[in-house]
Scaffold this motif. Structure first.
Motif, PDB file in Angstrom:
ATOM      1  N   VAL A  21       0.815  -1.223   0.000  1.00 47.90           N
ATOM      2  CA  VAL A  21       0.000   0.000   0.000  1.00 47.90           C
ATOM      3  C   VAL A  21       0.846   1.269   0.000  1.00 47.90           C
ATOM      4  O   VAL A  21       0.297   2.378  -0.036  1.00 47.90           O
ATOM      5  CB  VAL A  21      -0.965   0.018   1.205  1.00 47.90           C
ATOM      6  CG1 VAL A  21      -1.892  -1.183   1.174  1.00 47.90           C
ATOM      7  CG2 VAL A  21      -0.196   0.086   2.519  1.00 47.90           C
ATOM      8  N   ASP A  22       2.166   1.148   0.036  1.00 50.65           N
ATOM      9  CA  ASP A  22       3.029   2.337   0.157  1.00 50.65           C
ATOM     10  C   ASP A  22       2.735   3.367  -0.921  1.00 50.65           C
ATOM     11  O   ASP A  22       2.518   4.552  -0.636  1.00 50.65           O
ATOM     12  CB  ASP A  22       4.502   1.939   0.073  1.00 50.65           C
ATOM     13  CG  ASP A  22       4.993   1.221   1.311  1.00 50.65           C
ATOM     14  OD1 ASP A  22       4.156   0.883   2.170  1.00 50.65           O
ATOM     15  OD2 ASP A  22       6.212   0.992   1.411  1.00 50.65           O
ATOM     16  N   ALA A  69       8.059  -2.344  -4.753  1.00 50.06           N
ATOM     17  CA  ALA A  69       7.193  -2.512  -3.586  1.00 50.06           C
ATOM     18  C   ALA A  69       8.058  -2.957  -2.413  1.00 50.06           C
ATOM     19  O   ALA A  69       9.251  -3.203  -2.565  1.00 50.06           O
ATOM     20  CB  ALA A  69       6.090  -3.528  -3.882  1.00 50.06           C
ATOM     21  N   ARG A  70       7.438  -3.109  -1.230  1.00 51.55           N
ATOM     22  CA  ARG A  70       8.247  -3.270  -0.021  1.00 51.55           C
ATOM     23  C   ARG A  70       8.835  -4.660   0.157  1.00 51.55           C
ATOM     24  O   ARG A  70       9.731  -4.857   0.987  1.00 51.55           O
ATOM     25  CB  ARG A  70       7.417  -2.891   1.198  1.00 51.55           C
ATOM     26  CG  ARG A  70       6.169  -3.708   1.414  1.00 51.55           C
ATOM     27  CD  ARG A  70       5.293  -3.056   2.489  1.00 51.55           C
ATOM     28  NE  ARG A  70       4.047  -3.781   2.693  1.00 51.55           N
ATOM     29  CZ  ARG A  70       3.002  -3.248   3.314  1.00 51.55           C
ATOM     30  NH1 ARG A  70       3.062  -2.019   3.788  1.00 51.55           N
ATOM     31  NH2 ARG A  70       1.895  -3.960   3.467  1.00 51.55           N
ATOM     32  N   ALA A  75       2.782  -6.270  -5.192  1.00 54.57           N
ATOM     33  CA  ALA A  75       2.240  -5.381  -6.214  1.00 54.57           C
ATOM     34  C   ALA A  75       1.792  -4.078  -5.571  1.00 54.57           C
ATOM     35  O   ALA A  75       1.013  -4.091  -4.617  1.00 54.57           O
ATOM     36  CB  ALA A  75       1.068  -6.045  -6.933  1.00 54.57           C
ATOM     37  N   PRO A  76       2.266  -2.943  -6.078  1.00 50.89           N
ATOM     38  CA  PRO A  76       1.771  -1.655  -5.582  1.00 50.89           C
ATOM     39  C   PRO A  76       0.386  -1.354  -6.142  1.00 50.89           C
ATOM     40  O   PRO A  76      -0.089  -2.031  -7.062  1.00 50.89           O
ATOM     41  CB  PRO A  76       2.806  -0.651  -6.097  1.00 50.89           C
ATOM     42  CG  PRO A  76       3.408  -1.298  -7.295  1.00 50.89           C
ATOM     43  CD  PRO A  76       3.332  -2.784  -7.071  1.00 50.89           C
ATOM     44  N   ILE A 265      11.496   2.272 -11.854  1.00 47.50           N
ATOM     45  CA  ILE A 265      10.821   3.570 -11.762  1.00 47.50           C
ATOM     46  C   ILE A 265       9.663   3.635 -12.744  1.00 47.50           C
ATOM     47  O   ILE A 265       8.596   4.190 -12.425  1.00 47.50           O
ATOM     48  CB  ILE A 265      11.835   4.716 -11.980  1.00 47.50           C
ATOM     49  CG1 ILE A 265      12.851   4.726 -10.832  1.00 47.50           C
ATOM     50  CG2 ILE A 265      11.119   6.063 -12.057  1.00 47.50           C
ATOM     51  CD1 ILE A 265      14.064   5.603 -11.085  1.00 47.50           C
ATOM     52  N   LEU A 266       9.825   3.063 -13.925  1.00 49.96           N
ATOM     53  CA  LEU A 266       8.710   2.996 -14.874  1.00 49.96           C
ATOM     54  C   LEU A 266       7.526   2.230 -14.283  1.00 49.96           C
ATOM     55  O   LEU A 266       6.370   2.627 -14.449  1.00 49.96           O
ATOM     56  CB  LEU A 266       9.155   2.335 -16.176  1.00 49.96           C
ATOM     57  CG  LEU A 266      10.014   3.164 -17.122  1.00 49.96           C
ATOM     58  CD1 LEU A 266      10.555   2.283 -18.248  1.00 49.96           C
ATOM     59  CD2 LEU A 266       9.225   4.329 -17.705  1.00 49.96           C
ATOM     60  N   HIS A 267       7.806   1.143 -13.593  1.00 50.57           N
ATOM     61  CA  HIS A 267       6.736   0.348 -12.981  1.00 50.57           C
ATOM     62  C   HIS A 267       6.073   1.082 -11.825  1.00 50.57           C
ATOM     63  O   HIS A 267       4.886   0.872 -11.562  1.00 50.57           O
ATOM     64  CB  HIS A 267       7.285  -1.000 -12.509  1.00 50.57           C
ATOM     65  CG  HIS A 267       7.330  -2.044 -13.581  1.00 50.57           C
ATOM     66  ND1 HIS A 267       6.372  -3.018 -13.719  1.00 50.57           N
ATOM     67  CD2 HIS A 267       8.209  -2.260 -14.583  1.00 50.57           C
ATOM     68  CE1 HIS A 267       6.660  -3.784 -14.759  1.00 50.57           C
ATOM     69  NE2 HIS A 267       7.779  -3.344 -15.296  1.00 50.57           N
ATOM     70  N   ILE A 268       6.820   1.932 -11.143  1.00 57.64           N
ATOM     71  CA  ILE A 268       6.232   2.704 -10.054  1.00 57.64           C
ATOM     72  C   ILE A 268       5.424   3.879 -10.604  1.00 57.64           C
ATOM     73  O   ILE A 268       4.407   4.268 -10.036  1.00 57.64           O
ATOM     74  CB  ILE A 268       7.334   3.211  -9.095  1.00 57.64           C
ATOM     75  CG1 ILE A 268       8.037   2.020  -8.432  1.00 57.64           C
ATOM     76  CG2 ILE A 268       6.756   4.135  -8.032  1.00 57.64           C
ATOM     77  CD1 ILE A 268       9.302   2.388  -7.681  1.00 57.64           C
TER      78      ILE A 268
END
Length: 794
Positions: A21-22, A69-70, A75-76, A265-268
């Motif tokens: 959930v971050d 993710a953490r 999955a974010p 970073i693209l995935h985030i």
């Protein structure tokens, strides 16, 4: 397998993927904080805040760092696209029959508090509100699958990794600062660029913070293990991160780390999948070659770095709604690596790194990254034979695409020759020019052709609801010629083609208004020079595609009507219509179904009559769709048109579920064929006949990509002679102008045993569609679909 790889791999496979959930919490807070900014700048600042605030880690055995993710495989969440399914399905994530996720109770409560803020602010809400009634009505009918485009990021892109490695993060930042400094803000054109450049500046600052955090974490962890081998590894990690803060990468290890930071970073930034690595063996080879020749790196060290890179790729994950998940089961992220092919002068491009990439696929044995090989007339025999040896191990990879059809297809669409020869695969079986193409060379929109045929045969009426959908269509029971059906089908295709373009372009308008991506845009040509994001027309090429589902079924169905009803008159139109509407379950129905199955030849057997009608019916779509324009038309990019694809992924199952019985002998609810792969249980004439049939389609017009799935009996691919025969088949497929082929080399006995004893097959891989997946993570319906595919002998 090396011990380091075993430990990391075991940890990955033992995990049930989590929901992190971050990002959701940090992004929501940032959106509220930066509300006053233009959307592209707001998103860039929000992404920078996420990179600065999210939890990071460095695994005990990792040589490369960076996580979305953490924990690995978590999955974010991306509430700016769609949050409603998260709230409605939260209690079911852990109980899914496939693609399970676990979520902590405390995180559920946080989401219940935060997510309602997004009401009426999401991409899904905006795009749905903008759609015309005809498009919304089709949600109940089920021809078009346009909603996947508005519930997640777009992805389906290959960044300009050559530019990234040339400039590095620091060089890109300097370039952006120079562009800002050169603007004349009294000039309207320059003023329009200012916001985009400021967004790029913001996100690059966030990238520096992200990399710096990993550098500092590596230093901190190193202090706790002074004198050990791990201490030296952590010191090397911190040095690589520090170098990437100040200059472009110089070594193979730095280049790999740079590429991985970009990917993470693209995935985030957006949860669009198919964020692909392009011609990985070409742009990284100079770093590898220099380090090996200068004794900076040993071959073993290079292999360890590459293996760790593959394991990091597998650690990326994505949460989808259950409805969307059913179209792509198996946790796919489609992170594609393309090997081989040709250099700019037409010579073969295979190098030592190409070989190492194949060897690492064999050693790591995981579904991601998704490995493809470009085949052309000059592909070396030893490299192709090596690929065959890996395919026969049952990994479902590598897959193969053919220069002989793809390069002409790109040239036909206006791609420059020097770019066409440099194409790369992306995602499933799609292609694009690396670093010069916009989103979605092929994407998430689906067109259910078999559903369209059903509507035509029922005279424009929805069989389930009785609703009138289209006028001017003659129902099957009143038809006297096959031309009436063909003409009705063409009319219906034209109708739904227009709805598809309308829905897609409205989705694009909403995306541009709410979710522009500054980071992805600044690493795709020529967004920086033009001062435009991808959606505004910053790229060199702009062509997008939807997916046609059920081409083989439609061809088989219409040919069966032509032959059995109108030519041989063995079935009356009235009897066939009644049998279809009653799912062959009333008196005489099974006799008609058997006749449909056995009395008419089927596509995939090299029978001209049925192959040609399949081509004719698919041509209705592929020859017309390019007349429609994307929103970038006239704004800079080349093309700006729609194209076609057959990359169905697992949409053949839900698409088939919405269609009643059809004249190819298929019963109601059964899956359609996938891609241009022949329908199951219809093949009689062997492997080469499939390629002959596929080769008769207008393959050059399917610029969005094609999917051909084939199963081979492993007992017939054992000897060197059988391997050579397989390699010859691959070369012949290129001569026949077939776009793509991929192979499952697993016996039914193995797959059945895996169903009974999944605990013994945690890493059993199968080729699902344009991706591989772990067999035991798939639900029983998809497992049965894979087992039911015809198995060929060489």
């Amino acid at each position: 397998m090396r011990e380091r790889f075993k430990r990391i791999r075991s940890d990955l496979l033992d995990r049930v993927p989590e929901i992190c959930v971050d990002r959701c919490l940090l992004l929501t807070e940032a959106y509220q904080k930066y509300e006053k900014y233009p959307i592209v700048e707001k998103r860039a600042k929000a992404l920078a805040d996420v990179l600065s605030g999210m939890q990071i880690y460095i695994g005990d055995d990792e040589l490369l760092v960076g996580n979305q993710a953490r924990v690995p495989r978590a999955a974010p969440l991306f509430p700016e696209y769609d949050y409603e399914f998260v709230l409605s399905e939260m209690e079911d994530f852990e109980h899914r029959t496939s693609d399970r996720f676990i979520i902590k109770e405390e995180d559920k409560e946080k989401l219940r508090q935060v997510l309602p803020w997004w009401k009426d602010k999401t991409l899904k809400a905006r795009a749905t509100a903008m759609q015309p009634e005809a498009v919304l009505e089709d949600i109940k009918i089920g021809v078009l699958g346009w909603q996947g485009n508005i519930t997640s990021g777009e992805g389906h892109i290959v960044p300009d990794y050559e530019m990234i490695l040339e400039y590095g993060f620091s060089g890109l930042y300097s370039r952006v600062k120079t562009l800002i400094g050169n603007l004349v803000l009294t000039e309207p054109k320059d003023l329009e660029k200012f916001t985009f450049y400021r967004a790029c500046e913001s996100i690059l600052k966030g990238c520096f913070d992200f990399i710096e955090r990993y550098r500092d974490l590596a230093i901190e962890q190193q202090k706790r293990c002074v004198g050990s081998v791990r201490s030296s590894e952590l010191k090397a990690i911190s040095k690589r991160c520090d170098a990437l803060l100040h200059r472009p990468p110089k070594s193979f290890a730095e280049a790999l780390q740079c590429v991985w930071f970009v990917q993470v970073i693209l995935h985030i930034e957006s949860n669009g999948h198919s964020l692909s690595f392009g011609r990985f063996d070409q742009y990284l080879y100079p770093f590898y070659k220099k380090d090996i020749e200068n004794n900076i790196l040993t071959q073993t060290e290079a292999e360890e770095l590459l293996g760790c890179f593959y394991l990091k790729v597998f650690g990326n994950n994505k949460l989808r709604s259950w409805k969307t998940t059913q179209t792509q089961l198996g946790y796919p992220t489609y992170q594609n690596i393309c090997l081989g092919g040709q250099k700019s002068d037409g010579s073969d491009a295979v190098n030592a790194l190409s070989w190492m990439c194949l060897d690492m696929l064999e050693e790591i044995r995981l579904p991601e990254p998704n490995i493809y090989i470009r085949i052309h007339e000059g592909t070396p025999d030893d490299f192709l034979n090596h690929a065959v040896k890996i395919v026969k191990k049952g990994l479902g990879m590598p897959s193969f695409v053919n220069d002989q059809v793809i390069i002409p297809s790109l040239l036909h669409r206006g791609v420059l020759p020097e770019d066409a020869i440099n194409y790369s695969t992306m995602g499933c079986t799609e292609v694009q020019v690396p670093g010069k193409w916009g989103y979605r060379a092929n994407g998430k929109s689906k067109i259910n052709l078999l559903r369209i045929l059903e509507i035509v045969l029922d005279g424009g009426v929805d069989r389930k609801s009785g609703q009138k959908i289209m006028d001017g269509l003659t129902p099957l029971e009143e038809c006297t010629t096959i031309e009436q059906i063909k003409n009705g089908y063409q009319k219906a295709i034209e109708h739904y083609m227009k709805l598809h373009v309308i829905a897609d372009n409205i989705n694009e308008m909403a995306m541009n208004a709410l979710v522009p991506d500054a980071f992805c845009s600044l690493i795709v040509q020529d967004c920086l020079n033009r001062g435009k994001s991808i959606k505004e027309g910053g790229t060199i090429y702009d062509m997008i595609s939807g997916t046609l589902v059920g081409i083989p079924n439609v061809g088989n169905a219409v040919y069966a009507i032509q032959k059995l009803v109108f030519e041989e008159k063995r079935i009356t139109p009235q009897a066939l219509s009644h049998a279809l509407k009653t799912n062959f379950e009333e008196e005489g129905g099974e006799f008609i179904r058997t006749l449909l199955i056995n009395g008419a030849e089927k596509y995939g057997n090299d029978v001209d009559a049925v192959d040609e009608i399949t081509k004719e019916l698919s041509d209705y779509y592929v020859t017309e769709i390019s007349k429609y324009k994307t929103l970038r038309d006239g704004k800079g990019p080349i093309g700006c048109c729609y194209t076609s694809s057959t990359v169905t992924i697992t949409a053949n199952i839900p698409c088939g579920a919405s269609v009643g019985a059809t004249p190819d002998g298929r019963k109601a609810g059964e899956p359609t064929a996938e891609g241009v792969s022949p329908s199951r249980n219809t093949l009689k004439n062997g492997l080469t006949a499939i390629f002959q049939s596929v080769g008769k389609l207008s393959n050059e017009l399917f610029t969005g990509g094609q999917l051909l799935n084939i199963r081979i009996n492993p007992a017939t691919l054992q000897t060197p002679e059988e391997e050579a025969k397989f390699a010859a088949v691959l070369r012949a497929s290129g001569d026949l102008k077939c776009w793509h082929s991929q192979y499952n080399v697993l016996s039914n006995e193995t797959l059945r045993d895996a169903q009974k004893h999944p605990e013994n097959y945690a890493d059993l891989m199968v080729r699902v569609a344009g991706y591989s997946a772990l067999f035991t993570t798939l639900n029983s319906e998809l497992q049965e679909d894979i087992i039911a595919r015809t198995q060929f002998e060489l």
